[in-house]
Design an enzyme around this catalytic site. Sequence first.
Site, PDB file in Angstrom:
ATOM      1  N   THR A 256      -9.539  -4.259   3.286  1.00  0.00           N
ATOM      2  CA  THR A 256      -8.200  -3.791   3.497  1.00  0.00           C
ATOM      3  C   THR A 256      -7.830  -4.187   4.918  1.00  0.00           C
ATOM      4  OG1 THR A 256      -8.685  -2.064   1.943  1.00  0.00           O
ATOM      5  CG2 THR A 256      -7.019  -1.532   3.586  1.00  0.00           C
TER       6      THR A 256
ATOM      7  N   SER B  62      -6.624   5.768  -3.859  1.00  0.00           N
ATOM      8  CA  SER B  62      -6.937   5.000  -2.649  1.00  0.00           C
ATOM      9  C   SER B  62      -7.522   5.912  -1.581  1.00  0.00           C
ATOM     10  CB  SER B  62      -5.645   4.368  -2.129  1.00  0.00           C
ATOM     11  OG  SER B  62      -5.844   3.787  -0.869  1.00  0.00           O
TER      12      SER B  62
HETATM   13  N1  GLY Z   1      -8.992  -0.395  -1.908  1.00  0.00           N
HETATM   14  C1  GLY Z   1      -9.341   0.505  -0.899  1.00  0.00           C
HETATM   15  C2  GLY Z   1      -8.537   1.750  -0.973  1.00  0.00           C
HETATM   16  O1  GLY Z   1      -7.394   1.708  -1.378  1.00  0.00           O
HETATM   17  O2  GLY Z   1      -9.022   2.784  -0.623  1.00  0.00           O
END
Ligand code: GLY
Length: 581
Positions: free
Chosen positions: A390, A461
């Site tokens: 991310t 998330s």
């Molecule tokens: N894909 C990592 C999150 O959204 O926590």
Amino acid sequence: MQTKTSHSLKPFISFTVFIALLVFTACKNEPKEEIVEQKVTAPVYGLIVDKAMVVSARAEASKIGKDILAKGGNAFDAMIATEMALAVAYPYAGNLGGGGFMVYRTQYGEIGSLDYREKAPIAAFKDMYLDEEGNVISALSKVGSLAVGVPGTIAGIFAVHEKMGSMPMEELLQPVIELAQKGYVVTQKQQGRFDAYAAVFDTVNGQKTLYSQGFKAGDTVKNIALAATLRAIQQNGRSEFYGGKTGIQLVDFLKKHDGIITIEDLEAYEAQWREPVVFDYKDLRIISMAPPSSGGVCLAQILKMIEPYDIKGYGHNSTKAIQVITEAERRAYADRSFYLGDPDFVKIPIDTLISEAYLNGRMDNFSFDLATKSSDLSHGEIPGYESSETTHYSIVDSFGNAIAVTTTLNGAFGSKLYSEELGFFLNNEMDDFSAKPGVPNMFGLLGAEANAVEPQKRMLSSMTPTLVEKDGEFWMSVGTPGGSTIITSVLQTILNVYEHEMTMQDAVNAPRFHHQWLPDMIMFEPNVFDSTVLENLKNFGYNVNQENSPVIGKVDGILVLPDGRLEGGADRRGDDTADGY
Ligand code: GLY
């Protein structure tokens, strides 16, 4: 450009002092007299500017955002350009094929957040990652076309533009198109990532693609296909992606790889404006992301659970501080796995979960004498309740608007599926769903019914873009990548500045640790924690793991200094850079 120190703040005299702190812990497992040899060094400041700043994972993206601010654009204009510039220069996580969250506070003190998280395709179903015996086929949600959620990023930037933007979209996208055309220079760290994944790119895509060519540090990468995609979006707007030519090309590409996303999926996608999670920690007011991110709720839970303890007095990364924070993290992540999911599909008792009454009770069985075992702890009971990689960037403009944005493809380069025709990677966000209760995802996180796969549902998330107010004024913008470690990295950065009085730069650089209920271990960045502290923690029954997490988070933040100037904290763990004026 980022500077290592500020020469404008203090005459910089290099000094190092060692302080021996004795810990008096009245408990059964007497800890070794804690020689927390706290190395007190002169504070290191990040870039300091008077008016406006962008801190992101790439110098090119921070500069493009800063240039928009300097031209008179606001933080929301800069968000659009920065987000797209990261898609060009930081394909590891920057994206057109993923999604994200933005938390904002305007110059007038209005707060809000945008959810442009990916959604499960209409054809998705609960057991889509299970074999005939009901076992999870782990790779299916991680690589290739079935791992891909319906992308939200382009909807996100157009939603921001419509509601908050002040400059024409054409002007915001132009420098990004030029960056894709002229190219960006590969850094040493970036070369390492390309090298690590080149073979997987070839396997997943069945052919060589742009990023499996073996780019070395110093090479220039031009992405002509992405420049053309961005130009088409510049000319035709949002619908170019959500049903227009680019959308059709995307669906065709996914179909060739046995994907299930259709034009109807793209046409149905909408970004959502949502109420952020807002709570107080001492005299701070914290504004963070609500579900479908667990970030704000977990951050609130952890901070409220540790609030009664003397975190500052225990000392930074001391045994007692780590114990209290770990136990709060353990309890918050246990709740996360049970209660949290997409609020459009499940009822989430947010007010109760972050209430003092509930959280005081959660810490009732904590003792400094002995670690709680995660196997003895489940989610809390709420009466009447039904049931990396991310990237992050922070922007503050000269008007006083502030944003925190975290955007993602999920894993490194997402599903590894790369459209040569369109010039971008597709996410593997479907892995953030719980494929089966009790079976961990790629971050070791567990989930329950609340986060099961359902058509058009958003996967849970951990992203935690967060703004902090002090004395009613904007004080800090902060966030990070790092999967499940995002929440705890944001937490420690806020505590480092607020409780331990660090500069923004020192706060993001400081060593971090992480606990997420299961697996029952505290992960530490290796070889940077005091060995006595680690030994004491083992004696209290904590599993200490220094192997699995060489990096915990890669935090970027902006802090308002007492004189009103802005200090950027760009994490030393990456190529992150602050830029401003
Ligand atoms: N894909 C990592 C999150 O959204 O926590």
